[in-house]
Design an enzyme around this catalytic site. Structure first.
Site, PDB file in Angstrom:
ATOM      1  N   PRO A  94      10.515   2.897   8.000  1.00 40.57           N
ATOM      2  CA  PRO A  94       9.510   3.245   9.017  1.00 40.57           C
ATOM      3  C   PRO A  94      10.126   3.926  10.245  1.00 40.57           C
ATOM      4  CG  PRO A  94       9.599   0.854   8.646  1.00 40.57           C
ATOM      5  CD  PRO A  94      10.658   1.461   7.799  1.00 40.57           C
ATOM      6  N   GLU A 122      13.229  -5.783   5.900  1.00 42.19           N
ATOM      7  CA  GLU A 122      14.120  -6.458   6.844  1.00 42.19           C
ATOM      8  C   GLU A 122      15.266  -5.550   7.288  1.00 42.19           C
ATOM      9  OE1 GLU A 122      13.259  -7.574   3.875  1.00 42.19           O
ATOM     10  OE2 GLU A 122      12.245  -9.489   4.150  1.00 42.19           O
ATOM     11  N   ARG A 160       4.835  18.564  -7.083  1.00 40.08           N
ATOM     12  CA  ARG A 160       3.729  19.513  -7.306  1.00 40.08           C
ATOM     13  C   ARG A 160       3.955  20.854  -6.614  1.00 40.08           C
ATOM     14  NH1 ARG A 160      -0.477  19.591  -4.430  1.00 40.08           N
ATOM     15  NH2 ARG A 160      -1.997  19.324  -6.083  1.00 40.08           N
ATOM     16  N   ASP A 175      -4.618  23.459  -1.259  1.00 38.11           N
ATOM     17  CA  ASP A 175      -4.646  22.041  -0.913  1.00 38.11           C
ATOM     18  C   ASP A 175      -4.897  21.829   0.574  1.00 38.11           C
ATOM     19  OD1 ASP A 175      -4.058  21.258  -3.420  1.00 38.11           O
ATOM     20  OD2 ASP A 175      -1.937  20.862  -3.057  1.00 38.11           O
TER      21      ASP A 175
HETATM   22  N1  ADE Z   1       9.598   1.240   4.265  1.00 36.12           N
HETATM   23  C1  ADE Z   1       8.842   0.381   4.960  1.00 36.12           C
HETATM   24  N2  ADE Z   1       7.870   1.026   5.614  1.00 36.12           N
HETATM   25  C2  ADE Z   1       8.014   2.351   5.325  1.00 36.12           C
HETATM   26  C3  ADE Z   1       7.327   3.522   5.712  1.00 36.12           C
HETATM   27  N3  ADE Z   1       6.283   3.495   6.540  1.00 36.12           N
HETATM   28  N4  ADE Z   1       7.765   4.695   5.224  1.00 36.12           N
HETATM   29  C4  ADE Z   1       8.832   4.739   4.410  1.00 36.12           C
HETATM   30  N5  ADE Z   1       9.516   3.668   4.013  1.00 36.12           N
HETATM   31  C5  ADE Z   1       9.113   2.475   4.462  1.00 36.12           C
END
Ligand code: ADE
Length: 236
Positions: A94, A122, A160, A175
């Site tokens: 994230p 984690e 794709r 798209d």
């Molecule tokens: N791992 C945990 N959350 C994630 C996300 N939002 N994007 C990519 N990998 C992740």
């Protein structure tokens, strides 16, 4: 293009790439997708891949050793500057750059070999990031338990866009997002379903009018749902 996925849950990917466009692209050797179990690269006899965080805290952190061993096995080096041209090691987390159509296009155009490391919620030992990772990618501002669903998203969106992956060259161009707009609505038979009629313009065969209608509807929808995408778009 070759895509290698490093994961502690290889079963997660059973069959997921065996459908539709990805399946066809694999059969046509447009893309090769390999799934690797990080435990196969663990050096201890228990095939351990994670451990408790230094400094305390909840959960387990993925260890550096199996990931270094996997990268060395795949590209013959753990020196980022010695990665072959067109090779990127991507950590899914994230904390990364947010994945968009433009990023998918950039990867499809520029890369030959992508290695996706599926992180765990984690965390991953930071030395992996420091030494191995070319780039961290996030699929959005939410937290998944691991990078596995994100890896699937990247594979889908990138594959794709590879040359000849789609039946017709124009389908990807139309798209959503390829021109920074959401896609227009689509309809198929019957023309009247439970009293809901397909817009008349789509039935009259006038292609100029149909194109105009599609552009208008795409703009309308973008305006309503994703105004942020409209900055810099020529609405003519
Ligand atoms: N791992 C945990 N959350 C994630 C996300 N939002 N994007 C990519 N990998 C992740």
């Amino acid at each position: 293009m070759t895509i290698d996925i490093l994961t502690i849950f290889p079963e997660f990917f059973t069959e997921v790439f065996d459908f539709g466009i990805i399946r066809r692209a694999k059969l046509a050797h447009i893309v090769e997708i390999n799934i690797h179990d990080l435990r196969d690269f663990a050096s201890d006899k228990h095939r351990m891949v994670d451990d408790r965080p230094f400094g305390g805290g909840d959960g387990m952190v993925l260890q550096a050793q199996p990931i270094f061993a996997a990268i060395e096995n795949l590209i013959g080096t753990c020196e980022r500057e010695n990665y072959p041209d067109g090779t990127k090691v991507i950590l899914l987390s994230p904390q990364g750059r947010v994945f968009k159509q433009s990023v998918a296009k950039e990867f499809a155009d520029e890369l030959k070999h992508i290695i996706l490391i599926c992180g765990r919620y984690e965390g991953v030992d930071e030395r992996v990031n420091d030494a191995l990772v070319s780039e961290e990618i996030s699929i959005g501002d939410y937290v998944l338990s691991g990078g596995e669903p994100a890896a699937i998203v990247l594979v889908e969106a990138i594959t794709r866009l590879l040359p000849n992956a789609l039946g017709s060259e124009t389908s990807a161009e139309n798209d959503s997002f390829s021109d920074a707009l959401l896609d227009c609505p689509h309809y198929t038979r019957p023309a009247d379903f439970r009293g809901m009629r397909v817009p008349e313009v789509l039935l009259n065969g006038n292609h100029a009018e149909i194109e105009k209608w599609r552009k208008e509807k795409a703009l309308e929808k973008t305006q309503k749902i994703r105004k942020d995408l409209l900055k810099g778009v020529d609405s003519e």
